[in-house]
Design a protein around this motif. Structure first.
Motif, PDB file in Angstrom:
ATOM      1  N   ASP A 133       0.821  -1.212   0.000  1.00  0.00           N
ATOM      2  CA  ASP A 133       0.000   0.000   0.000  1.00  0.00           C
ATOM      3  C   ASP A 133       0.855   1.262   0.000  1.00  0.00           C
ATOM      4  OD1 ASP A 133       0.911  -0.508   2.570  1.00  0.00           O
ATOM      5  OD2 ASP A 133      -0.992  -0.037   3.560  1.00  0.00           O
ATOM      6  N   LEU A 134       1.947   1.232   0.783  1.00  0.00           N
ATOM      7  CA  LEU A 134       2.828   2.398   0.822  1.00  0.00           C
ATOM      8  C   LEU A 134       3.612   2.546  -0.479  1.00  0.00           C
ATOM      9  CD1 LEU A 134       4.208   2.230   4.486  1.00  0.00           C
ATOM     10  CD2 LEU A 134       2.204   3.447   3.588  1.00  0.00           C
ATOM     11  N   THR A 135       3.916   1.424  -1.130  1.00  0.00           N
ATOM     12  CA  THR A 135       4.624   1.465  -2.419  1.00  0.00           C
ATOM     13  C   THR A 135       3.725   2.070  -3.490  1.00  0.00           C
ATOM     14  OG1 THR A 135       5.940  -0.486  -1.846  1.00  0.00           O
ATOM     15  CG2 THR A 135       5.782   0.084  -4.177  1.00  0.00           C
ATOM     16  N   ILE A 136       2.461   1.662  -3.511  1.00  0.00           N
ATOM     17  CA  ILE A 136       1.508   2.237  -4.465  1.00  0.00           C
ATOM     18  C   ILE A 136       1.388   3.742  -4.252  1.00  0.00           C
ATOM     19  CG2 ILE A 136      -0.928   2.311  -5.139  1.00  0.00           C
ATOM     20  CD1 ILE A 136      -1.071  -0.679  -4.442  1.00  0.00           C
ATOM     21  N   GLU A 137       1.276   4.139  -2.990  1.00  0.00           N
ATOM     22  CA  GLU A 137       1.161   5.558  -2.669  1.00  0.00           C
ATOM     23  C   GLU A 137       2.411   6.325  -3.100  1.00  0.00           C
ATOM     24  OE1 GLU A 137       0.237   8.416   1.217  1.00  0.00           O
ATOM     25  OE2 GLU A 137       0.694   6.285   1.487  1.00  0.00           O
ATOM     26  N   ARG A 138       3.579   5.767  -2.789  1.00  0.00           N
ATOM     27  CA  ARG A 138       4.832   6.439  -3.140  1.00  0.00           C
ATOM     28  C   ARG A 138       4.974   6.611  -4.647  1.00  0.00           C
ATOM     29  NH1 ARG A 138       9.314   4.395  -4.990  1.00  0.00           N
ATOM     30  NH2 ARG A 138       8.814   2.255  -4.359  1.00  0.00           N
TER      31      ARG A 138
END
Length: 347
Positions: free
Chosen positions: A268-273
């Motif tokens: 989820d944090l990778t998608i956001e980044r």
């Protein structure tokens, strides 16, 4: 007589909170899923999780539930049917959790006269919470109920060249004509301590080496049971097979629970980044699953897309699991038939 038992994760009987609660209770109380002392696991699961999470999970299941039932169950049954059409051996299906139990699968085969079973955990990579818990339960069932039955388990096939070819071709087919900027390989996460516990050398795996992952790249007997290494190998091998350019694909891990550190980077944090960094067209594949389920259909295809769009992303493409893809059915059928022939010759 020989037979085959396919085993997948399982599913609630319905997307209603009472059925979801029952399913989650069985799943999360497994000592190889939440590997803490029984008193702590009981306090966490029965005292906290089962009092808060079932309603939330039920809403998620309702989003992805099919008219025929749970997508994971329906797709697993289609896979079973496809394999049965290509094999003369009886092929049964069981689930590690839920009402479609492994015990029922064993009984179905034994009732047909089977006394030599090929157990196929439907997971490409080894993990305590997937392959190991299936193999352990299978042996317990055999000892208690079917002591004369022989069991051979199919080993993790994450680096089998034929599997990599099937997976790569599926990815290529679903991305044909898609000018994506980055392909993210998202695998189900596990706590970092699972990696340490599975390290047969007790010294090789360093799950907190989150950047360079030197241990994953250094040959070691530990890799036979290292989930992190095996996930990264799938990404690397598929990248090589598809001649992908370095930097256009990467690995992440999803579905963490609790406050302990899990394998990183988090999906989820990778998608956001990536969205914040200007990536407009992102594609995601989930190779830890062979059947689409809550984690792929809701967590990635719905929640993941929402995150991406909120931070400026434009096109979000989710690639289906192999499911009952004809090439995957052919491959599993070939492995089954090869096992049957080898066993016959040996006998």
């Amino acid at each position: 007589m020989k037979g085959v038992l396919l085993v997948n994760l399982g599913s609630p009987d319905s997307p209603e909170p009472k059925d979801v609660k029952k399913y989650l209770g069985e799943f999360l109380m497994d000592e190889r899923v939440i590997d803490v002392p029984l008193w702590a696991r009981t306090l966490l699961v029965k005292g906290i999780v089962l009092n808060t999470r079932p309603k939330q999970s039920a809403k998620a299941y309702k989003k992805i539930w099919w008219d025929e039932g749970s997508p994971l169950i329906v797709l697993s049954e289609r896979l079973q049917s496809g394999i049965q059409n290509q094999s003369s051996l009886p092929v049964a299906l069981g689930m590690r959790y839920g009402s479609m139990t492994m015990m029922k699968g064993f009984q179905e085969l034994v009732d047909k006269g089977v006394d030599d079973i090929l157990l196929i955990p439907l997971y490409p990579q080894f993990a305590m919470a997937t392959t190991e818990t299936i193999v352990v339960l299978a042996d317990e069932i055999r000892k208690e109920h079917f002591p004369k039955v022989k069991i051979t388990d199919l080993k993790p096939f994450y680096n089998d060249p034929k599997y990599i070819e099937v997976l790569s071709n599926s990815i290529a087919k679903h991305l044909e004509g898609n000018d994506y900027e980055h392909l993210l390989f998202s695998y189900h996460g596990v706590p970092e301590r699972h990696i340490r516990k599975s390290d047969i050398t007790s010294s090789h795996c360093k799950p907190n080496d989150r950047i360079d992952c030197v241990c994953c790249k250094t040959p070691s007997p530990a890799h036979e049971f290292c989930y992190k290494h095996q996930c990264k190998e799938v990404t690397r091998l598929v990248g090589e097979h598809l001649n992908m350019t370095e930097g256009t694909f990467s690995t992440s891990f999803q579905s963490r629970l609790g406050f302990d550190p899990w394998l990183q980077p988090y999906t989820d944090l990778t998608i956001e980044r990536m969205g914040k960094e200007g990536v407009k067209k992102l594609a995601i594949v989930t190779p830890a699953f062979v059947s689409d389920c809550l984690e792929t259909l809701e967590e990635i295809a719905m929640e993941g897309e929402e995150i991406f769009h909120e931070v400026g992303g434009k096109d979000f493409t989710t690639i289906p699991c192999l499911n009952d893809d004809s090439a995957f059915v052919d491959l599993l059928s070939q492995w089954i038939n090869d096992w049957a022939k080898a066993e016959t010759v040996t006998a």
